[in-house]
Motif scaffolding. Structure first.
Motif, PDB file in Angstrom:
ATOM      1  N   ILE A  83      39.498 -41.917 -28.144  1.00 50.96           N
ATOM      2  CA  ILE A  83      38.507 -41.555 -27.139  1.00 50.96           C
ATOM      3  C   ILE A  83      37.279 -42.436 -27.321  1.00 50.96           C
ATOM      4  O   ILE A  83      36.758 -42.587 -28.428  1.00 50.96           O
ATOM      5  CB  ILE A  83      38.066 -40.077 -27.296  1.00 50.96           C
ATOM      6  N   LYS A  84      36.823 -43.013 -26.234  1.00 55.93           N
ATOM      7  CA  LYS A  84      35.574 -43.792 -26.215  1.00 55.93           C
ATOM      8  C   LYS A  84      34.829 -43.418 -24.948  1.00 55.93           C
ATOM      9  O   LYS A  84      35.414 -43.404 -23.854  1.00 55.93           O
ATOM     10  CB  LYS A  84      35.882 -45.302 -26.246  1.00 55.93           C
ATOM     11  N   ASP A  85      33.553 -43.091 -25.094  1.00 57.00           N
ATOM     12  CA  ASP A  85      32.732 -42.691 -23.947  1.00 57.00           C
ATOM     13  C   ASP A  85      33.382 -41.566 -23.146  1.00 57.00           C
ATOM     14  O   ASP A  85      33.435 -41.602 -21.909  1.00 57.00           O
ATOM     15  CB  ASP A  85      32.429 -43.891 -23.052  1.00 57.00           C
ATOM     16  N   ARG A  86      33.946 -40.584 -23.889  1.00 56.14           N
ATOM     17  CA  ARG A  86      34.528 -39.367 -23.305  1.00 56.14           C
ATOM     18  C   ARG A  86      35.803 -39.606 -22.498  1.00 56.14           C
ATOM     19  O   ARG A  86      36.249 -38.765 -21.754  1.00 56.14           O
ATOM     20  CB  ARG A  86      33.506 -38.628 -22.434  1.00 56.14           C
ATOM     21  N   LYS A  87      36.398 -40.784 -22.650  1.00 59.12           N
ATOM     22  CA  LYS A  87      37.619 -41.115 -21.915  1.00 59.12           C
ATOM     23  C   LYS A  87      38.713 -41.538 -22.887  1.00 59.12           C
ATOM     24  O   LYS A  87      38.450 -42.190 -23.900  1.00 59.12           O
ATOM     25  CB  LYS A  87      37.369 -42.224 -20.915  1.00 59.12           C
ATOM     26  N   VAL A  88      39.946 -41.191 -22.547  1.00 61.26           N
ATOM     27  CA  VAL A  88      41.085 -41.610 -23.355  1.00 61.26           C
ATOM     28  C   VAL A  88      41.338 -43.091 -23.108  1.00 61.26           C
ATOM     29  O   VAL A  88      41.560 -43.507 -21.974  1.00 61.26           O
ATOM     30  CB  VAL A  88      42.351 -40.785 -22.994  1.00 61.26           C
ATOM     31  N   THR A  89      41.284 -43.875 -24.166  1.00 59.88           N
ATOM     32  CA  THR A  89      41.575 -45.306 -24.050  1.00 59.88           C
ATOM     33  C   THR A  89      42.965 -45.634 -24.571  1.00 59.88           C
ATOM     34  O   THR A  89      43.488 -46.714 -24.309  1.00 59.88           O
ATOM     35  CB  THR A  89      40.530 -46.153 -24.810  1.00 59.88           C
ATOM     36  N   PHE A  90      43.560 -44.693 -25.314  1.00 55.31           N
ATOM     37  CA  PHE A  90      44.902 -44.888 -25.864  1.00 55.31           C
ATOM     38  C   PHE A  90      45.484 -43.536 -26.212  1.00 55.31           C
ATOM     39  O   PHE A  90      44.791 -42.651 -26.705  1.00 55.31           O
ATOM     40  CB  PHE A  90      44.838 -45.765 -27.122  1.00 55.31           C
ATOM     41  N   ASP A  91      46.776 -43.381 -25.947  1.00 57.51           N
ATOM     42  CA  ASP A  91      47.488 -42.125 -26.178  1.00 57.51           C
ATOM     43  C   ASP A  91      48.856 -42.463 -26.744  1.00 57.51           C
ATOM     44  O   ASP A  91      49.571 -43.285 -26.169  1.00 57.51           O
ATOM     45  CB  ASP A  91      47.617 -41.381 -24.838  1.00 57.51           C
ATOM     46  N   THR A  92      49.201 -41.863 -27.879  1.00 55.57           N
ATOM     47  CA  THR A  92      50.520 -42.075 -28.457  1.00 55.57           C
ATOM     48  C   THR A  92      51.016 -40.771 -29.059  1.00 55.57           C
ATOM     49  O   THR A  92      50.219 -39.857 -29.318  1.00 55.57           O
ATOM     50  CB  THR A  92      50.513 -43.227 -29.481  1.00 55.57           C
ATOM     51  N   SER A  93      52.312 -40.691 -29.266  1.00 57.12           N
ATOM     52  CA  SER A  93      52.858 -39.433 -29.777  1.00 57.12           C
ATOM     53  C   SER A  93      54.087 -39.672 -30.647  1.00 57.12           C
ATOM     54  O   SER A  93      54.625 -40.786 -30.724  1.00 57.12           O
ATOM     55  CB  SER A  93      53.220 -38.501 -28.614  1.00 57.12           C
ATOM     56  N   HIS A  94      54.490 -38.596 -31.261  1.00 54.29           N
ATOM     57  CA  HIS A  94      55.683 -38.522 -32.100  1.00 54.29           C
ATOM     58  C   HIS A  94      55.698 -39.616 -33.169  1.00 54.29           C
ATOM     59  O   HIS A  94      54.702 -39.794 -33.856  1.00 54.29           O
ATOM     60  CB  HIS A  94      56.936 -38.499 -31.221  1.00 54.29           C
ATOM     61  N   GLY A  95      56.774 -40.340 -33.314  1.00 54.98           N
ATOM     62  CA  GLY A  95      56.906 -41.327 -34.372  1.00 54.98           C
ATOM     63  C   GLY A  95      55.994 -42.528 -34.240  1.00 54.98           C
ATOM     64  O   GLY A  95      55.887 -43.344 -35.153  1.00 54.98           O
ATOM     65  N   ARG A  96      55.304 -42.637 -33.104  1.00 59.29           N
ATOM     66  CA  ARG A  96      54.379 -43.756 -32.896  1.00 59.29           C
ATOM     67  C   ARG A  96      52.962 -43.438 -33.388  1.00 59.29           C
ATOM     68  O   ARG A  96      52.078 -44.280 -33.310  1.00 59.29           O
ATOM     69  CB  ARG A  96      54.368 -44.144 -31.419  1.00 59.29           C
ATOM     70  N   VAL A  97      52.747 -42.224 -33.895  1.00 57.77           N
ATOM     71  CA  VAL A  97      51.444 -41.872 -34.469  1.00 57.77           C
ATOM     72  C   VAL A  97      51.438 -42.371 -35.914  1.00 57.77           C
ATOM     73  O   VAL A  97      51.889 -41.695 -36.830  1.00 57.77           O
ATOM     74  CB  VAL A  97      51.176 -40.353 -34.409  1.00 57.77           C
ATOM     75  N   THR A  98      50.963 -43.611 -36.075  1.00 59.05           N
ATOM     76  CA  THR A  98      50.920 -44.237 -37.397  1.00 59.05           C
ATOM     77  C   THR A  98      49.572 -44.912 -37.603  1.00 59.05           C
ATOM     78  O   THR A  98      48.858 -45.219 -36.639  1.00 59.05           O
ATOM     79  CB  THR A  98      52.025 -45.307 -37.553  1.00 59.05           C
ATOM     80  N   ALA A  99      49.273 -45.185 -38.856  1.00 60.04           N
ATOM     81  CA  ALA A  99      48.037 -45.903 -39.171  1.00 60.04           C
ATOM     82  C   ALA A  99      48.049 -47.288 -38.535  1.00 60.04           C
ATOM     83  O   ALA A  99      47.027 -47.733 -37.996  1.00 60.04           O
ATOM     84  CB  ALA A  99      47.867 -45.994 -40.685  1.00 60.04           C
ATOM     85  N   ASP A 100      49.194 -47.976 -38.586  1.00 58.53           N
ATOM     86  CA  ASP A 100      49.271 -49.319 -38.008  1.00 58.53           C
ATOM     87  C   ASP A 100      49.005 -49.302 -36.510  1.00 58.53           C
ATOM     88  O   ASP A 100      48.241 -50.126 -35.993  1.00 58.53           O
ATOM     89  CB  ASP A 100      50.640 -49.953 -38.280  1.00 58.53           C
ATOM     90  N   THR A 101      49.637 -48.361 -35.797  1.00 62.74           N
ATOM     91  CA  THR A 101      49.457 -48.271 -34.349  1.00 62.74           C
ATOM     92  C   THR A 101      47.991 -48.012 -34.002  1.00 62.74           C
ATOM     93  O   THR A 101      47.408 -48.683 -33.144  1.00 62.74           O
ATOM     94  CB  THR A 101      50.342 -47.151 -33.756  1.00 62.74           C
ATOM     95  N   LEU A 102      47.387 -47.039 -34.671  1.00 64.69           N
ATOM     96  CA  LEU A 102      45.999 -46.694 -34.366  1.00 64.69           C
ATOM     97  C   LEU A 102      45.041 -47.804 -34.795  1.00 64.69           C
ATOM     98  O   LEU A 102      44.093 -48.110 -34.066  1.00 64.69           O
ATOM     99  CB  LEU A 102      45.622 -45.372 -35.022  1.00 64.69           C
ATOM    100  N   SER A 103      45.283 -48.410 -35.937  1.00 61.78           N
ATOM    101  CA  SER A 103      44.418 -49.514 -36.390  1.00 61.78           C
ATOM    102  C   SER A 103      44.426 -50.664 -35.395  1.00 61.78           C
ATOM    103  O   SER A 103      43.379 -51.229 -35.070  1.00 61.78           O
ATOM    104  CB  SER A 103      44.860 -50.019 -37.762  1.00 61.78           C
ATOM    105  N   SER A 104      45.612 -51.012 -34.914  1.00 58.93           N
ATOM    106  CA  SER A 104      45.717 -52.098 -33.927  1.00 58.93           C
ATOM    107  C   SER A 104      44.963 -51.761 -32.658  1.00 58.93           C
ATOM    108  O   SER A 104      44.252 -52.608 -32.104  1.00 58.93           O
ATOM    109  CB  SER A 104      47.186 -52.351 -33.584  1.00 58.93           C
ATOM    110  N   GLU A 105      45.113 -50.532 -32.207  1.00 57.11           N
ATOM    111  CA  GLU A 105      44.445 -50.126 -30.967  1.00 57.11           C
ATOM    112  C   GLU A 105      42.929 -50.063 -31.156  1.00 57.11           C
ATOM    113  O   GLU A 105      42.172 -50.481 -30.272  1.00 57.11           O
ATOM    114  CB  GLU A 105      44.981 -48.772 -30.511  1.00 57.11           C
ATOM    115  N   LEU A 106      42.481 -49.581 -32.276  1.00 66.12           N
ATOM    116  CA  LEU A 106      41.044 -49.474 -32.525  1.00 66.12           C
ATOM    117  C   LEU A 106      40.393 -50.840 -32.702  1.00 66.12           C
ATOM    118  O   LEU A 106      39.215 -51.009 -32.408  1.00 66.12           O
ATOM    119  CB  LEU A 106      40.796 -48.602 -33.760  1.00 66.12           C
ATOM    120  N   ALA A 107      41.156 -51.812 -33.162  1.00 69.19           N
ATOM    121  CA  ALA A 107      40.643 -53.170 -33.354  1.00 69.19           C
ATOM    122  C   ALA A 107      40.520 -53.942 -32.042  1.00 69.19           C
ATOM    123  O   ALA A 107      39.777 -54.912 -31.956  1.00 69.19           O
ATOM    124  CB  ALA A 107      41.529 -53.937 -34.323  1.00 69.19           C
ATOM    125  N   SER A 108      41.244 -53.509 -31.024  1.00 71.31           N
ATOM    126  CA  SER A 108      41.237 -54.259 -29.754  1.00 71.31           C
ATOM    127  C   SER A 108      40.070 -53.887 -28.871  1.00 71.31           C
ATOM    128  O   SER A 108      39.351 -52.976 -29.067  1.00 71.31           O
ATOM    129  CB  SER A 108      42.539 -54.058 -28.997  1.00 71.31           C
TER     130      SER A 108
END
Length: 108
Positions: A83-108
């Motif tokens: 969430i950034k500025d009260r809006k969803v900028t990325f959504d993932t679930s199940h086996g895709r909820v990983t540190a690598d996935t979130l780190s990559s998304e947060l870095a972009s």
């Protein structure tokens, strides 16, 4: 830093307010799901780098539905929402909820 609590509407509002200063993660966790347990373990170290608000679905079903409705995302569990500025900028679930996935998304 540990996960931040997310079990009430006021805590959701605080998380959304926080997202106006920096990206935050809302993590919907199921205490009875082994996939969610794996996601929990994977992203826990990220809590030292980014605020992660954790909602346990079994304890806060109504709030989980409110998040889905207000942020216009389909409810899933486990689920991580960036969430950034009260809006969803990325959504993932199940086996895709990983540190690598979130780190990559947060870095972009």
């Amino acid at each position: 830093m540990p996960f931040l609590p997310l079990s009430s509407s006021s805590e959701l509002e605080a998380a959304l307010d926080h997202s106006e200063r920096e990206s935050v993660v809302l993590f919907k966790h199921s205490s009875s799901c082994p996939i969610s347990a794996g996601a929990h373990a994977s992203i826990k170290p990220l809590a030292d780098q980014v605020p992660i608000y954790k909602l346990t679905v079994q304890q806060s079903r109504e709030l989980s539905r409110k998040i889905a409705d207000e942020l216009e995302v389909r409810h899933e569990s486990p689920q991580a929402l960036v969430i950034k500025d009260r809006k969803v900028t990325f959504d993932t679930s199940h086996g895709r909820v990983t540190a690598d996935t979130l780190s990559s998304e947060l870095a972009s």
